[in-house]
Enzyme design. Structure first.
Site, short mmCIF file in Angstrom:
data_model
loop_
_atom_site.label_atom_id
_atom_site.label_comp_id
_atom_site.label_asym_id
_atom_site.label_seq_id
_atom_site.Cartn_x
_atom_site.Cartn_y
_atom_site.Cartn_z
N HIS A 217 3.43 73.41 43.70
CA HIS A 217 2.39 73.48 42.37
C HIS A 217 3.16 72.01 41.69
O HIS A 217 3.71 71.90 41.35
CB HIS A 217 2.60 75.01 41.19
N HIS B 75 2.25 70.56 37.94
CA HIS B 75 1.80 70.57 36.66
C HIS B 75 0.29 70.43 35.98
O HIS B 75 1.53 68.62 36.03
CB HIS B 75 2.62 70.78 35.74
N ASP C 39 -0.50 77.58 32.30
CA ASP C 39 0.75 78.06 32.71
C ASP C 39 1.46 79.10 31.49
O ASP C 39 1.05 78.45 30.63
CB ASP C 39 1.56 76.92 32.53
N ILE C 40 1.70 80.36 32.28
CA ILE C 40 2.00 81.14 30.61
C ILE C 40 3.64 80.83 29.81
O ILE C 40 3.78 81.12 28.58
CB ILE C 40 2.64 82.25 31.25
P1 AMP Z 1 8.85 75.08 37.98
O1 AMP Z 1 9.18 76.11 39.25
O2 AMP Z 1 9.96 74.72 37.70
O3 AMP Z 1 7.70 74.13 38.88
O4 AMP Z 1 8.33 75.45 36.88
C1 AMP Z 1 7.29 77.24 37.60
C2 AMP Z 1 6.14 77.14 36.09
O5 AMP Z 1 5.43 78.07 36.38
C3 AMP Z 1 6.62 77.44 34.76
O6 AMP Z 1 6.18 76.16 33.74
C4 AMP Z 1 6.36 78.54 34.71
O7 AMP Z 1 5.95 78.91 33.25
C5 AMP Z 1 5.34 79.04 35.50
N1 AMP Z 1 5.16 80.48 35.45
C6 AMP Z 1 5.98 81.79 36.17
N2 AMP Z 1 5.50 82.43 36.39
C7 AMP Z 1 3.97 82.93 36.29
C8 AMP Z 1 2.85 83.45 36.08
N3 AMP Z 1 3.21 84.57 36.79
N4 AMP Z 1 2.11 82.78 35.82
C9 AMP Z 1 1.48 81.61 34.66
N5 AMP Z 1 3.13 80.77 34.98
C10 AMP Z 1 3.59 80.66 35.59
#
Ligand code: AMP
Length: 133
Positions: free
Chosen positions: A93, A95, A29-30
């Site tokens: 996804h 976490h 996660d970035i």
């Molecule tokens: P959520 O949809 O609420 O579970 O959150 C989406 C997650 O994806 C967040 O923690 C972001 O930091 C992560 N995220 C979004 N874009 C990217 C990316 N390009 N690379 C890695 N992580 C990402």
């Protein structure tokens, strides 16, 4: 339109890749809550995780388990927390988050910042452990 995560799978957007199979992909996660915070996704794009059919859903969590075991070999922590939110990116996804207390799973906490080198090194270490499993 392809989700940002589909673009990552296809290599159109870079990611700090941890592991990949025919059906699943894991990457850092970035905007992490903790060092080693990893996302595990099905390659087949589905927005809501409960819309995934059972076999793929079970496979996703089995893959996430393996990723979590690799993460905990690299990042010192009490446990690996596992959660699904999906309010931001419409591509299911999981976490995977190294935790020492329940507060480490609080998404209202400020996110951590790492350099490209730090992300690359963390991904390399976790990937190496994953490959041993
Ligand atoms: P959520 O949809 O609420 O579970 O959150 C989406 C997650 O994806 C967040 O923690 C972001 O930091 C992560 N995220 C979004 N874009 C990217 C990316 N390009 N690379 C890695 N992580 C990402």
């Amino acid at each position: 339109m392809a989700s940002i995560f589909t673009k990552i799978i296809n290599g159109d957007i870079p990611s700090y890749k941890i592991a990949e199979s025919d059906d699943y992909y894991a990457f850092l996660d970035i905007n992490p809550l903790a060092k080693g915070h990893t996302l595990v996704i099905p390659k087949k794009e589905t927005d809501y995780i409960f819309d995934i059919e059972d076999e793929e859903y079970k496979g996703l969590f089995a893959f996430a388990k393996k990723v979590g075991i690799a993460v905990e070999k690299v990042i010192p922590c009490k446990r690996i927390g596992i959660t699904v939110i999906g309010l931001e990116v419409p591509h299911a996804h999981v976490h995977i988050i190294p935790i020492n207390s329940i507060y480490d799973m609080d998404f209202k906490q400020p996110k951590l910042k790492f350099s490209n080198e730090e992300f690359t090194e963390t991904a390399f270490s976790i990937k190496s452990e994953f490959q041993k499993l």
